[in-house]
Design a protein around this motif. Structure first.
Motif, PDB file in Angstrom:
ATOM      1  N   ARG A   6       4.716  -4.142   5.422  1.00 35.10           N
ATOM      2  CA  ARG A   6       4.351  -5.257   4.143  1.00 35.10           C
ATOM      3  C   ARG A   6       2.601  -4.551   3.250  1.00 35.10           C
ATOM      4  NH1 ARG A   6       3.912  -9.311   0.082  1.00 35.10           N
ATOM      5  NH2 ARG A   6       2.022 -10.216   0.468  1.00 35.10           N
ATOM      6  N   MET A   7       2.965  -4.257   2.539  1.00 33.82           N
ATOM      7  CA  MET A   7       2.129  -2.749   1.404  1.00 33.82           C
ATOM      8  C   MET A   7       1.619  -4.336   0.818  1.00 33.82           C
ATOM      9  SD  MET A   7       3.290   0.543   0.086  1.00 33.82           S
ATOM     10  CE  MET A   7       3.854  -0.417  -1.329  1.00 33.82           C
ATOM     11  N   LEU A   8      -0.108  -3.423   0.907  1.00 35.61           N
ATOM     12  CA  LEU A   8      -0.394  -4.179  -0.361  1.00 35.61           C
ATOM     13  C   LEU A   8      -0.663  -3.046  -1.585  1.00 35.61           C
ATOM     14  CD1 LEU A   8      -2.653  -7.117   1.143  1.00 35.61           C
ATOM     15  CD2 LEU A   8      -0.353  -7.656  -0.187  1.00 35.61           C
ATOM     16  N   SER A   9      -0.096  -3.044  -2.974  1.00 35.91           N
ATOM     17  CA  SER A   9      -1.128  -1.401  -3.430  1.00 35.91           C
ATOM     18  C   SER A   9      -2.023  -2.165  -4.446  1.00 35.91           C
ATOM     19  CB  SER A   9       0.183  -0.736  -3.456  1.00 35.91           C
ATOM     20  OG  SER A   9       0.089   0.311  -4.776  1.00 35.91           O
ATOM     21  N   THR A  10      -2.520  -1.436  -5.033  1.00 36.51           N
ATOM     22  CA  THR A  10      -3.547  -1.547  -6.316  1.00 36.51           C
ATOM     23  C   THR A  10      -2.006  -1.301  -7.652  1.00 36.51           C
ATOM     24  OG1 THR A  10      -4.632  -0.654  -7.741  1.00 36.51           O
ATOM     25  CG2 THR A  10      -3.713   0.932  -6.510  1.00 36.51           C
ATOM     26  N   VAL A  55      -2.149  -0.010   3.467  1.00 34.87           N
ATOM     27  CA  VAL A  55      -3.054  -1.198   1.646  1.00 34.87           C
ATOM     28  C   VAL A  55      -2.850   0.458   1.299  1.00 34.87           C
ATOM     29  CG1 VAL A  55      -3.448  -2.414   2.848  1.00 34.87           C
ATOM     30  CG2 VAL A  55      -5.270  -0.759   2.822  1.00 34.87           C
ATOM     31  N   ILE A  56      -2.821   0.506  -0.329  1.00 37.78           N
ATOM     32  CA  ILE A  56      -3.274   0.851  -1.103  1.00 37.78           C
ATOM     33  C   ILE A  56      -4.016   0.961  -2.283  1.00 37.78           C
ATOM     34  CG2 ILE A  56      -1.876   3.131  -3.336  1.00 37.78           C
ATOM     35  CD1 ILE A  56       0.083   2.523  -1.656  1.00 37.78           C
ATOM     36  N   LEU A  57      -5.335   1.525  -2.169  1.00 32.55           N
ATOM     37  CA  LEU A  57      -6.904   1.156  -3.039  1.00 32.55           C
ATOM     38  C   LEU A  57      -7.001   2.038  -3.820  1.00 32.55           C
ATOM     39  CD1 LEU A  57      -8.161  -0.919  -0.107  1.00 32.55           C
ATOM     40  CD2 LEU A  57      -6.729  -2.538  -2.081  1.00 32.55           C
ATOM     41  N   SER A 192      -5.957   6.071  -2.666  1.00 38.38           N
ATOM     42  CA  SER A 192      -5.471   6.211  -0.542  1.00 38.38           C
ATOM     43  C   SER A 192      -4.931   4.742  -0.375  1.00 38.38           C
ATOM     44  CB  SER A 192      -7.014   6.385  -0.233  1.00 38.38           C
ATOM     45  OG  SER A 192      -7.599   7.301  -1.854  1.00 38.38           O
ATOM     46  N   ALA A 193      -3.963   5.225   0.560  1.00 41.47           N
ATOM     47  CA  ALA A 193      -3.823   4.327   1.375  1.00 41.47           C
ATOM     48  C   ALA A 193      -4.354   4.255   3.269  1.00 41.47           C
ATOM     49  CB  ALA A 193      -2.478   5.069   1.061  1.00 41.47           C
TER      50      ALA A 193
END
Length: 228
Positions: A6-10, A55-57, A192-193
């Motif tokens: 499960r990945m949340l990304s900007t 996460v990638i933010l 960044s991740a």
């Protein structure tokens, strides 16, 4: 499922991640369940308890999550840099944005400028027009996008100019990127991740993180409007 991450990304990495996730899935057999939203929206969701493995933010956002103990600092990686750009509807003349004075004239002349409320580019642009002394004039006619791609407002005819990360502008068909805001007026956003501290699939998340930080992905990043 143990074979799902499960990945949340900007939104800034949406174009690149669709391609990279597909390549990763083919090579590893691990499915990437990706959700894309502006960094500020993702930070709120994470603080509200939404679960994720990776996460990638923006770098600043990721550092906040590390500081709060939600993301593991070890192994976190800067993936790409992105500059804020300006776009017009396809076929329209490209205005002069090559200097601060030219940009000011172009923004003031536009019928409406679309920019995001929650994205890093929107936060930056709101500060920029204050710095330039034209915030009142621009905001009086601005098309504010809560979430999503500002360039869609060009296609719909709601705005003459769209401001967002170049990698995000390029996700919309029927538009043309004029170029970046003058580089002396901006600092590139760093995306960044990191792996979530409570990741359900930590091993697979670490594997994806290593892949995203590898030289192998550089051509895809560049093609999507990002710089490694």
């Amino acid at each position: 499922m143990t074979n799902t991450i499960r990945m949340l990304s900007t939104l800034g990495l949406m174009g690149a991640m669709r391609s990279l996730s597909s390549a990763f899935e083919t090579a590893s057999g691990i499915h990437v369940d990706a959700d894309f939203a502006p960094t500020l929206a993702l930070l709120k969701r994470l603080r509200d308890g939404e679960a994720a493995d990776l996460v990638i933010l923006t770098r600043e956002g990721l550092d906040e999550m590390i500081g709060e103990g939600r993301v593991i600092g070890e192994g976190a990686a800067d993936l790409a840099r992105s500059f804020v750009g300006i776009a017009v509807r396809a076929g329209q003349p490209h205005p002069d944005i090559g200097s601060e004075a030219a940009l000011r004239t172009t923004l003031l002349a536009a019928r409406s400028v679309a920019y995001s409320r929650l994205g890093a580019s929107g936060v930056y642009f709101a500060r920029l027009i204050v710095r330039m002394g034209i915030a009142v004039e621009i905001n009086a006619k601005a098309t504010i996008v809560e979430q999503g791609f500002t360039a869609e407002r060009l296609v719909s005819g709601e705005a003459d100019l769209a401001v967002q990360q170049i990698s995000e502008l390029k996700q919309v068909g029927g538009i043309e990127v004029v170029g970046p805001v003058p580089l002396d007026l901006q600092t590139p956003a760093v995306f960044s991740a990191g792996r979530m501290a409570n990741a359900n699939n930590a091993v697979a998340a670490d594997r994806l993180l290593r892949y995203l930080a590898s030289p192998e992905v550089v051509p895809v990043l560049r093609q999507s409007g990002l710089e490694p």
